[in-house]
Design an enzyme around this catalytic site. Structure first.
Site: not given
Ligand code: HH2
Length: 379
Positions: A352, A317
């Site tokens: 995660r 992040k």
């Molecule tokens: N962060 C993201 C997405 N889902 N869910 C939980 N529970 N906690 C988190 O910190 C979280 C989440 C964002 O990360 P990522 O899936 O890699 O990115 P994107 O939303 O751009 O697909």
């Protein structure tokens, strides 16, 4: 230690063993599954309790509550039965009994949730696994590296992102959920804010729903999860992914996030989801400034007083890049590993992550150090 046997139907609650059982005991007074010692000694964050609950506790066990070693912490030193009685009779938001249970029981081994983004636009790996076969291969690779849970998502929630139509999200996630659930070695979770997507993913073999809106975006989400006997991650999100980073502001970010998570946990319980099937997530990077993310990480021991397993998502992040100067999200593996080790030390139950192999190594280091200093992380 991995609980999985190939082909077994893994349950989210299995990952949290005794803690889950103690939470069930609190939820159903009279059916305590384990016996507490006569005298309870409990250090907990004051934010875990509503003022009325604190007053009730003081009334039931006069003199048992004293200030803790740090501001915002309290010590309860008194009869366990007072806690048990109050935990059973208060349908309020704060789990007194669960707080005792969480503090009194040993912590389960931290778990890793590997990220499988089936999206063209995720902030760090958008477009890399958009074809189902690529996403499935990626998920299997993460299992090989030691993922306990795979989180399959078909909609990016990065700052400024636009919602994705239901049919497209379904098309992206379903084949991937189906194949990874059939493999059977890891729990499969679906990262969605839509009940229709969650429902289809649960049909396809997922057992956990990771809802960044904590059931607020779709009123059918919590009843659906309850009805299916599934588990849910409730995350704190200020605003919506589209506008959350516009001007985030908190007076006391830890207290506000804790209050929100408590309120969402209560909504989930009221909808019929068993406490053993609920986990909470402070939502790093979701409507938060650098200082908010850091304060929330430091406050993990206090958030544990809420009595439910904690999920932490720091991986790649931008706040990590702000600290190290690395602007390219996909190059933040070192920063992410450091966050995993710190998260484990501070009490995260599930992390995660994009890079499961590196996170496993970071957990091994954290475990080695904490075994040498067993009291250091149990606040
Ligand atoms: N962060 C993201 C997405 N889902 N869910 C939980 N529970 N906690 C988190 O910190 C979280 C989440 C964002 O990360 P990522 O899936 O890699 O990115 P994107 O939303 O751009 O697909």
């Amino acid at each position: 230690m991995r609980p999985s046997a190939p082909g077994s139907a893994l349950e989210f609650a299995d990952l949290f063993g005794e803690r889950a059982c103690a939470l069930e005991a609190r939820a159903a007074p009279g059916t305590q599954a384990w016996r507490a010692p006569e005298e309870a000694r409990l250090l907990f964050a004051a934010l875990a309790l509503e003022p009325a609950e604190l007053a009730a506790l003081e009334g039931a066990a006069p003199g048992a509550l004293t200030p803790g070693p740090d501001p915002g912490w309290l010590v309860y030193s008194g009869p366990a039965r007072a806690l048990r009685a109050l935990g059973g009779s208060h349908a309020g938001l704060s789990p007194l009994w669960a707080a005792w249970a969480a503090a009194a029981r040993p912590r389960a081994e931290p778990r890793l949730m590997g990220i499988v983004n089936v999206t063209p636009d995720s902030f760090s790996d958008g477009g890399r696994h958009l074809a189902p076969e690529e996403a499935i291969a990626h998920g299997l690779k993460l299992i090989g590296e030691g993922a306990d849970i795979l989180d399959v998502g078909g909609e990016s929630t990065r700052p400024g992102s636009e919602p994705v139509p239901t049919e497209i999200e379904l098309e992206r996630v379903l084949p991937v959920v189906r194949a990874l659930a059939a493999d059977g070695r890891a729990l499969v979770s679906v990262d969605t804010r839509k009940a229709a997507v969650a429902e289809a993913a649960l049909e396809a073999g997922a057992t956990l729903v990771n809802d960044v809106s904590a059931g607020r975006d779709d009123e059918r989400m919590l009843p659906l999860v309850a009805e299916r006997g599934a588990s849910i991650v409730l995350m704190h999100l200020c605003g919506t992914p589209r506008d959350m980073q516009e001007r985030p502001h908190y007076t006391d970010v830890v207290r506000e996030v804790a209050a929100h998570l408590r309120e969402r946990a209560a909504a989930a319980w009221q909808a019929g989801i068993a406490p053993a099937r609920i986990a909470l997530d402070p939502g790093l990077g979701f409507g938060k400034r650098l200082e908010d993310n850091l304060a929330l990480m430091r406050a993990l021991p206090e958030l544990r007083s809420l009595g439910l397993p904690l999920v932490l998502g720091a991986s790649r992040k931008s706040f990590l890049g702000r600290l190290s100067g690395e602007e390219r999200p996909e190059h933040r593996a070192h920063e992410s590993s450091a966050a995993v080790a710190l998260g484990a030390w501070l009490g995260a139950d599930v992390q995660r992550v994009h890079d499961v192999g590196a996170a496993r190594a970071a957990l091994a280091v954290a475990r080695g150090v904490s075994e040498l200093a067993p009291d250091a992380r149990s606040a």
